[in-house]
Structures are given as C-alpha cells and as structure tokens.
Design a protein around this motif. Sequence first.
Motif, short mmCIF file in Angstrom:
data_model
loop_
_atom_site.label_atom_id
_atom_site.label_comp_id
_atom_site.label_asym_id
_atom_site.label_seq_id
_atom_site.Cartn_x
_atom_site.Cartn_y
_atom_site.Cartn_z
N LYS A 152 0.87 -1.23 -0.05
CA LYS A 152 -0.05 -0.09 -0.28
C LYS A 152 0.99 1.30 -0.02
CE LYS A 152 -3.56 2.36 2.71
NZ LYS A 152 -4.40 2.34 3.68
N THR A 153 0.45 2.28 -0.72
CA THR A 153 1.19 3.46 -0.66
C THR A 153 0.79 4.18 0.31
OG1 THR A 153 1.58 3.52 -3.00
CG2 THR A 153 1.75 5.77 -1.95
N CYS A 154 1.59 4.65 1.22
CA CYS A 154 1.23 5.50 2.53
C CYS A 154 1.97 6.99 2.32
CB CYS A 154 1.53 4.93 3.73
SG CYS A 154 0.54 3.28 3.90
N ARG A 155 1.20 7.86 3.01
CA ARG A 155 1.89 9.13 3.15
C ARG A 155 1.77 9.63 4.56
NH1 ARG A 155 -1.02 8.53 -1.36
NH2 ARG A 155 -0.09 9.10 -3.39
N LEU A 297 7.75 -4.94 -2.41
CA LEU A 297 7.31 -6.28 -2.15
C LEU A 297 8.23 -6.62 -1.07
CD1 LEU A 297 6.26 -7.92 -5.47
CD2 LEU A 297 4.86 -6.95 -3.76
N VAL A 298 9.48 -6.39 -1.13
CA VAL A 298 10.36 -6.65 -0.05
C VAL A 298 10.19 -5.96 1.14
CG1 VAL A 298 12.96 -6.68 0.61
CG2 VAL A 298 12.16 -7.39 -1.76
N ALA A 299 9.96 -4.62 1.20
CA ALA A 299 9.65 -3.73 2.29
C ALA A 299 8.28 -4.36 2.83
CB ALA A 299 9.43 -2.22 1.58
N THR A 300 7.17 -4.63 1.92
CA THR A 300 6.06 -5.01 2.85
C THR A 300 6.37 -6.24 3.45
OG1 THR A 300 4.82 -3.99 0.69
CG2 THR A 300 3.62 -5.73 2.16
N LEU A 304 6.83 -3.20 6.40
CA LEU A 304 6.94 -1.72 6.27
C LEU A 304 6.12 -1.21 5.15
CD1 LEU A 304 10.83 -1.44 6.32
CD2 LEU A 304 9.39 -1.04 8.11
N ASN A 305 5.70 0.12 5.17
CA ASN A 305 4.70 0.69 4.12
C ASN A 305 5.63 1.41 3.35
OD1 ASN A 305 2.33 0.68 6.49
ND2 ASN A 305 1.80 -0.05 4.60
N THR A 306 5.17 1.82 2.02
CA THR A 306 5.96 2.37 1.18
C THR A 306 5.36 3.54 0.38
OG1 THR A 306 5.13 0.95 -0.51
CG2 THR A 306 7.28 0.11 0.42
N TRP A 307 6.21 4.37 -0.26
CA TRP A 307 5.83 5.60 -0.83
C TRP A 307 6.59 5.62 -2.08
CZ3 TRP A 307 8.07 10.48 -1.74
CH2 TRP A 307 7.18 11.49 -2.47
N LEU A 308 6.11 6.27 -3.15
CA LEU A 308 7.21 6.52 -4.43
C LEU A 308 6.67 7.75 -5.32
CD1 LEU A 308 6.00 3.73 -6.89
CD2 LEU A 308 4.58 4.11 -4.79
N THR A 309 7.52 8.38 -5.94
CA THR A 309 7.45 9.52 -6.75
C THR A 309 8.47 9.71 -7.82
OG1 THR A 309 6.98 11.86 -6.60
CG2 THR A 309 8.61 11.22 -5.28
N GLY A 310 8.03 10.37 -8.86
CA GLY A 310 8.88 10.60 -9.88
C GLY A 310 8.90 12.31 -9.95
N ALA A 311 8.46 12.77 -9.10
CA ALA A 311 8.28 14.32 -8.99
C ALA A 311 9.37 15.01 -8.20
CB ALA A 311 7.00 14.66 -8.58
N PHE A 312 10.54 15.49 -8.88
CA PHE A 312 11.50 16.14 -7.81
C PHE A 312 12.08 17.10 -9.01
CE2 PHE A 312 12.99 11.81 -9.51
CZ PHE A 312 13.94 12.20 -10.68
#
Length: 357
Positions: A152-155, A297-300, A304-312
């Motif tokens: 799940k993507t978490c913020r 998948l490894v983090a899950t 752990l929960n995960t978050w990702l972005t291409g905005a930088f």
Amino acid sequence: MYINPFLFILPRPPGQVVWNYKNHTQHELDLDYSHRLASLIYNPDLFDPDNIIDIQLLDAGILTVSKIDSPNWGWDELSKIYHIGTQDIPCEHIPKNIHEWSRQYLAHCSEVLAKPAPSTGRKQQPAGTLINLPAPGAMKDDSLTQALLKRKTCRSYTGAAVTLDEVGTLLYFTLGYLPARKDSHDDPVAPGLEARRSSPSGGGLNACEGFLLAQNIVGLEPGIYAYHPDEHALSLVNPLPEPALGQMLGGQHFINNLPLGVFITARFDRLWWKYEHSRAYRMAFIEAGHLSQTFQLVATTLGLNTWLTGAFADAQIETLLGLEGSAEQPLFFIGCGESDGHAMCQEMRDLLCGVSS
C-alpha cells in the motif's frame, strides 16, 4: 550572438513552432520570422540590434547573448530532447510545508474531477463471449501472496528507525547481484554481463543504480549513500539536504520523516553502449519500474509501508547525488518506513474533513 541549443522546430502550416524544450516555452513564427531565424541560424553574426524581429527573437530566448553549453549527451538527439524536455515539472509555486501541499493538491484534484472523466471500461462484449478465469490461489511461498495483498502506498509515517539488517535486505533483493543459479543450463553469458538481479533488465545491462537516503537507520550516520551491488556495500556521497527533502520532491513534505528511501538512477551510457537508438531510452524507465515494485514487495514483507514518486527537482537531486554533468541521471524515488497505514497524511485528512463538514 548565439542560437539557443535547446530548440526544435515543428512545421505547423501556415507557420512553424519553435519549441524550447528545456524551458518549456513555445513560439509560433510566421514566414517573415521564419526566414529571419533561418538566416541567423546560417550566420548568427547577421544579428542586427535595430531589427525588431532580431530583438524579439532575443527576448524570446531563441537567440542568446552568451553561449549556452549543451551537455555532451553521447546518444542521439531524440532521446536527449525527451530527457531534458521532461525534467523539472513546471510548478508556479512549490509548497513550503505540508499544509500548503495539502491545500494545493486538493485544489488540483477538485479541478481535475470537475472535468468529464474519460471512459475506463473496455468495449462491451456480447453475452457468452467472455471466459471467466478461476479465482487466484495462494502461491507456493505464501509470503509473496501476502506482500502482494498488503502492499500500500502510504503518506503518513511515524519516523521510527529501521535497522541496518532491514536496509541490507531491501538493497540486496532490489539492486544487489544474486549468486549464480545452481544447475543452470543457460547459454554462456558475454563477459561483463554475468551479473543478475531479482528484476529483469533490458539487454542484461543492469543500467539502473541506487542511492540510499538514510535519515533514521540504526547504526548508520544520516546522509546520502551510493550502493555498490558488487560488494553489497555503501559509500557516503553527501550529507542530508537542506532544506528538508520534501522541498526537492515537489513540496511533498509528508515524507520528511521517512527513515529511508532510494533514488533509482539510470546509467544511460550503459544503454547507448549497446543500443544506439532512441527506443532504448524506454528501457531505463521500464527497469526502474521493475526495481520499484521489487523494493515495495520486499519492504511490505518486512512489515514496512512504502511511498514512491517521480516528481522532483532534477538539477537539485543531481547535485545531491553527485551526478552533475553525468551520463547517470535520477529517474525515480521510493521510500519506506513504519506507518499508521493511511494513504493520506494527517494534514490532508484534516482538510478533507473540513471540506466535507
């Protein structure tokens, strides 16, 4: 006088469009302006400060007083235009804190949702033509099944520390080089291409690399580290950025307390070493996507929960990673940590409650 090196020209009868792909500006030229620009491209010394067209071309940035250095790309122009032209998402105001981001993002979503949505369904099929598939069963290793279901993507993150063991597991199974397969009957591999990862890579080049953002890892000083898959080791590149990371990542300040993250970069020189055509540029993004999913998948699996972005901000991240003027470029960011499981940060949830009440 000089011609801006970051231009391409599109025929749009009855005129033509001059596109500055670095600054994201476009100018439509009629026949007189097109003729004059062609003359100046042939000989920039023909520039006349008393010619109104010349002055307007200069004001538009099509002409420049000083020479602008164009990076030594090493590949073809089409991939260079795409790469530079898609850097640095245009943004009138980068949010300075999480409250600004919440308001700005909610306003953007409201604007989008106010427009008619495109159809999401496929073309309706006649009754009896669809083939129903059996329900998915558990995989042999149930941990993968659970990781796929739980990812799940978490913020919203607690900021709690992660262990160096967890970091080692994440980096090894995402970017590390795995041991040779036992009893492998594969054909011989070309020298220099023996390394393999858990994710596929175009041409077996492993063109993507990783940089670790370490903010709260037990036993590791905060900073930016390069990951070396051959040795399964880290080397310090830079201290943590100032201001907080969220300012570099499109004002998404809810991730400022992420204990760790990974910047996925692409070694374009590896790609164009083997593939001397523009289509290979796609492979860098495809590989980054594979690595991102593996990381999640490894983090899950590690809880752990995960978050990702291409905005930088590309230039700032290049500097942070020590890649200025390099054939290695950042493409994506993925992070993980302990989370309360919410898809949105508390500030956004508060704002949504206020709007709906």
